[in-house]
Design an enzyme around this catalytic site. Structure first.
Site, PDB file in Angstrom:
ATOM      1  N   ASP A 177      -2.803  35.125 -58.207  1.00  0.00           N
ATOM      2  CA  ASP A 177      -1.904  33.991 -58.410  1.00  0.00           C
ATOM      3  C   ASP A 177      -0.591  34.401 -59.076  1.00  0.00           C
ATOM      4  OD1 ASP A 177      -4.055  32.561 -57.493  1.00  0.00           O
ATOM      5  OD2 ASP A 177      -4.185  31.216 -59.221  1.00  0.00           O
ATOM      6  N   HIS A 204      -4.364  37.703 -61.332  1.00  0.00           N
ATOM      7  CA  HIS A 204      -2.939  37.369 -61.279  1.00  0.00           C
ATOM      8  C   HIS A 204      -2.115  38.624 -61.039  1.00  0.00           C
ATOM      9  CE1 HIS A 204      -4.902  34.186 -63.603  1.00  0.00           C
ATOM     10  NE2 HIS A 204      -3.976  33.385 -63.132  1.00  0.00           N
TER      11      HIS A 204
END
Length: 292
Positions: free
Chosen positions: A115, A260
């Site tokens: 992400d 992430h």
């Protein structure tokens, strides 16, 4: 009509769709009906990781300067009937009330997701590791990052990865009015579509904070909601070995792993991937992306 109100016809369609009851499985993903007693699960209504805006990675000095946030194209906000490439399909009624949490199907199938990117400091290294092992993953990108680094989006798709929508500026969605949710999701979809030639078919709410409007507006944009099963908590920078342990301990059939590639120092995430990915493959896991 007020700016934040939906046309009455569309509002009625969405209400009817939401009332149709149980959701169905799309592609490889399924919605968890209920978590095992005592087991934590990603929240569909509240943030999973409070993170002040100040911790988001600043835009690199090099590269094109992003323009103002783009307004979503009007044609994007239509009922869920738009064309999609044959391997994928757009969201169909009924509108979902919970995100997909895991993969359905046979075998030791897992999905790796990243992400907040793309970020030129960390995304290329993640792409290189995935390419080295012949593995595809999902990248949920923020529009404010994607518009600065279209080359990284193109590299993702060239390697067979799936690019999803993670909003424009990573807000807490339940606090936004409908018009702002449409802007956050629609603008990001437009950037992805202009760059890659196809709009995203998956989206993820920042912080895992979903609400009814986000499900409805995501469906209007032709996207399915995807959460996760295992949270590495790499945004806390717990150490490379801790991230590796969390992934390996949480590995199992159907698992979706959250990591992430932007939003802070992600060097631990990069190093952890280089360690746990070959171990997952050696253990017989098939790392995949959603396919029709």
């Amino acid at each position: 009509m007020k700016k934040d109100q939906m046309p009455s016809g569309r509002r009625m369609v969405l209400r009817i769709a939401a009332a149709l009851g149980a959701t169905t499985t799309v592609g490889l993903f399924s919605v968890d009906r209920a978590a095992p007693p005592g087991a934590p699960a990603p929240s569909a209504t509240s943030p999973s990781r409070p993170r002040p805006a100040a911790t988001r990675a600043p835009a690199p000095a090099a590269g094109p300067v992003a323009g103002p946030r783009l307004a979503p194209s009007a044609y994007r906000l239509q009922p869920m009937t738009s064309y999609a490439p044959p391997r994928f399909r757009r969201a169909l009624p009924p509108v979902r009330q919970r995100p997909f949490l895991r993969v359905s199907g046979t075998g030791n199938t897992m999905v790796l997701t990243f992400d907040d990117g793309p970020d030129p400091r960390y995304t290329p290294a993640i792409l290189a590791t995935l390419r080295q092992h012949g593995v595809r993953a999902m990248f949920f990108v923020c529009g404010e990052m994607a518009v600065r680094h279209p080359d990284l989006l193109r590299r993702m798709t060239e390697d067979g990865h799936v690019v999803g929508n993670h909003s424009w500026s990573h807000p807490l969605v339940p606090r936004l009015p409908p018009s702002r949710i449409r802007e956050e999701l629609g603008s990001t979809s437009d950037v992805i579509e202009r760059t890659l030639g196809a709009a995203p078919l998956w989206y993820r709410a920042p912080y895992g904070a979903w609400n009814r409007l986000s499900f409805e507006i995501g469906a209007e944009l032709g996207m399915e909601p995807l959460a996760w099963t295992v949270d590495t908590l790499d945004w806390k920078e717990p150490g490379t070995s801790t991230i590796v342990r969390r992934v390996l301990d949480g590995a199992g059939p159907g698992v979706v792993v959250l990591s992430h590639d932007a939003g802070g120092d992600r060097s631990q995430t990069v190093r952890a991937l280089r360690t746990y990915l070959p171990r997952l493959l050696d253990a017989g896991y098939h790392i995949t992306v959603p396919r029709r």
